[in-house]
Enzyme design. Structure first.
Site, mmCIF file in Angstrom:
data_model
loop_
_atom_site.group_PDB
_atom_site.id
_atom_site.type_symbol
_atom_site.label_atom_id
_atom_site.label_comp_id
_atom_site.label_asym_id
_atom_site.label_seq_id
_atom_site.Cartn_x
_atom_site.Cartn_y
_atom_site.Cartn_z
ATOM 1 N N GLU A 426 42.059 41.829 36.290
ATOM 2 C CA GLU A 426 42.343 42.392 36.841
ATOM 3 C C GLU A 426 40.727 42.937 37.650
ATOM 4 O OE1 GLU A 426 44.529 42.744 37.994
ATOM 5 O OE2 GLU A 426 45.478 42.219 36.360
ATOM 6 N N GLY A 427 39.694 41.703 37.400
ATOM 7 C CA GLY A 427 38.513 41.358 37.752
ATOM 8 C C GLY A 427 37.538 41.812 36.049
#
Length: 566
Positions: A426-427
């Protein structure tokens, strides 16, 4: 590997540390009383201890495989998933009008924490579905909601997110997947996606993919991306899985850990999909799912940290080596130091994640902009610090075991192998830090300032009973405030080189604040003693981190590529 869900500790944090009482006092969450939440957590803990935890080692030893184009999951995962779905745990925070529990995000975060500690590989599946539910609830048409949400919420169908492509990792705007309109309200989706967690499963009726793709008139970069819902099986007129869609799993990634969670390379070959949200607005819709998942992934790191800590603590209480008053290695000062640091770090990270959940709940219940800003500010910290805590605690757990930690049979290594990817999900955590010093400080530091005001006010209140701890926390908050002011005077691009130490320093100060609150509630007990350890021995690290921030990015960027070459 015995695991016990930390229900009493989570209940203590909700009641005394992160301000859950404000959530229960709102009209929206009035039914989620502390007593009701305690009962929910107890039932979730029972599921984790009795059903999920026994699957953790089995999933590592006999991971998911791809056979003739079909993913076969680890032994026991199907039964474990059914227990999760039938208990309603997929839909903890989902809207009641579609069959969800509608519980606060703070409670959902606590449950994700416990489920991750029990079996992260399996917990990933419902976590992704929860994010898809949130995205569809906010952005999908009423027809798509009516068809898909009840199935996803019941757990009959599962959800995924499809962002990454071989040539486009974190640079999502470089994706090449195409979406061609067919003129009947559907689109033909063509392209390849990689790193798709739970891209297929043999224990659900349908797998629903949220896919980022570009329409023919889509502009280059992220502004030209749209979002599509692409199911494995096309629903028939009755809403049941019908014919197979034109998509397939090409292969499963060979990973260092999380063997029970199939990470798929997906091929979409003119697959039928439906637009979610407006054309070319896919990133906004997908970020709804990603922000949900960022807090969830932070909780995953915390959950694995808890499991690794419990495993190391049990070993330290049993292993006899050398002479100590306790008779086991827990009496050795360095082993005691490692365990204390593990325990204190988990407390800090868990408090930050639950406080983020509280802020999200208050924003939803009240519509107040200040609460929304606080949730936005805390989200990258909860994700990055939660996952770094998972990795650090799991690594320290191996060290507590000594030589046996390097031997797979002891089980200590699995926690590290499994949790390491959460810092990338997620990043990456570097991206989280850049988000913090960039977008999250675009309000000229107002959200950060309000949070620091609250920390200093709490420290002022604590001066009468815990003067030395209160003074240390107040001074740390003031140093963070001054450094934040310095950072705000820089162009955003010049902040990125010091973003990671700034996020870590902020987490250190937040952790001290939450430890102080715990000590105020339990001054003579374990929480009080743990707070003293954290504030006197771990909080001082914020000073070195903030010194790094104040040094700026010039020493870093002055290093040329040639300087870094071997």
């Amino acid at each position: 590997m015995a695991y016990r869900a930390p229900v009493p500790e989570i209940a203590f944090l909700l009641e005394h540390v992160v301000g859950y009482d404000a959530v229960a006092a709102t009209d929206r969450f009035a039914e989620a009383t502390p007593d009701m939440v305690q009962a929910v957590l107890a039932e979730a803990g029972k599921l984790c201890d009795e059903v999920m935890a026994p699957l953790n080692r089995a999933g590592d030893l006999r991971g998911a495989v791809l056979e003739n184009g079909v993913v076969r999951t680890s032994p026991g995962f199907a039964e474990g998933y059914r227990a999760i779905a039938e208990g309603g745990w997929v839909a903890v925070a989902a809207p009641p009008e579609h069959g969800g529990m509608g519980l606060p995000m703070a409670v959902a975060t606590a449950i994700n924490d416990m489920m991750s500690g029990a079996c992260l590989a399996l917990q990933l599946n419902p976590l992704l579905t929860q994010g898809q539910i949130d995205a569809l609830d906010h952005h999908a048409s009423d027809d798509l909601k009516a068809l898909y949400l009840p199935k996803l919420i019941s757990g009959a169908w599962s959800g995924t997110m499809n962002l990454t492509e071989p040539q486009a990792g974190s640079d999502v705007g470089a994706l090449s997947t195409r979406a061609e309109p067919r003129g009947d309200g559907t689109y033909a989706i063509t392209g390849q996606k990689i790193y798709i967690s739970w891209g297929d499963a043999d224990f659900v009726e349908n797998v629903c993919h949220l896919v980022l793709a570009r329409l023919p008139d889509g502009a280059p970069g992220t502004k030209g991306i749209s979002l599509f819902l692409v199911p494995k099986y096309l629903p028939d007129a009755a809403g049941n899985p019908g014919i197979a869609n034109d998509l397939k799993v090409l292969s499963l990634e060979h990973k260092m850990g999380l063997h029970g969670s199939p990470t798929c390379v997906m091929s979409f070959e003119g697959a039928t999909g439906w637009l979610v949200g407006a054309p070319h607005d896919g990133m906004r819709a997908m970020f709804t799912m990603m922000n949900n998942a960022r807090l969830g992934v932070g909780a995953e790191g915390i959950g694995v940290a808890e499991a690794a800590y419990q495993h190391a603590l049990a070993y330290a209480q049993e292993r006899r080596q050398g002479r100590t008053t306790e008779g086991t290695i827990i009496g050795h000062a360095d082993v005691r130091r490692m365990l204390a640091r593990m325990r204190a770090e988990i407390h800090a990270a868990r408090s930050i994640a639950l406080a983020c959940g509280v802020a999200l709940d208050m924003a939803r219940a009240t519509g107040a902009a200040d609460w929304a800003a606080r949730a936005a500010f805390l989200t990258p910290i909860a994700k990055a610090f939660g996952t770094e805590t998972g990795s650090a605690v799991a690594e320290t757990g191996v060290q507590v075991f000594g030589g046996m930690g390097f031997i797979e049979e002891s089980g200590a290594a699995q926690f590290y192998r499994d949790v390491r990817v959460t810092a990338i999900y997620e990043g990456t955590n570097g991206i989280q830090a850049m988000d913090l010093v960039g977008r999250k400080l675009m309000d000229h530091g107002e959200a950060a300032g309000r949070l620091l005001d609250e920390i200093e006010a709490c420290a002022e209140d604590a001066r009468a009973s815990l003067p030395d701890l209160a003074e240390a926390v107040w001074q740390a908050a003031e140093t963070l405030r001054e450094t934040t002011d310095t950072l705000l005077r820089l162009p955003v691009a010049d902040r990125y080189g010091v973003a990671v130490p700034y996020l870590r320093a902020t987490a250190r100060v937040l952790g001290a604040h939450f430890h102080l609150r715990a000590a105020l509630a339990d001054p003579e007990g374990a929480h009080g003693r743990l707070a003293r350890f954290y504030i006197t021995r771990m909080l001082p690290e914020h000073g070195a981190l903030l010194a790094e921030v104040r040094a700026g990015d010039a020493p870093l960027m002055a290093l040329s590529v040639a300087d870094l070459a071997v």
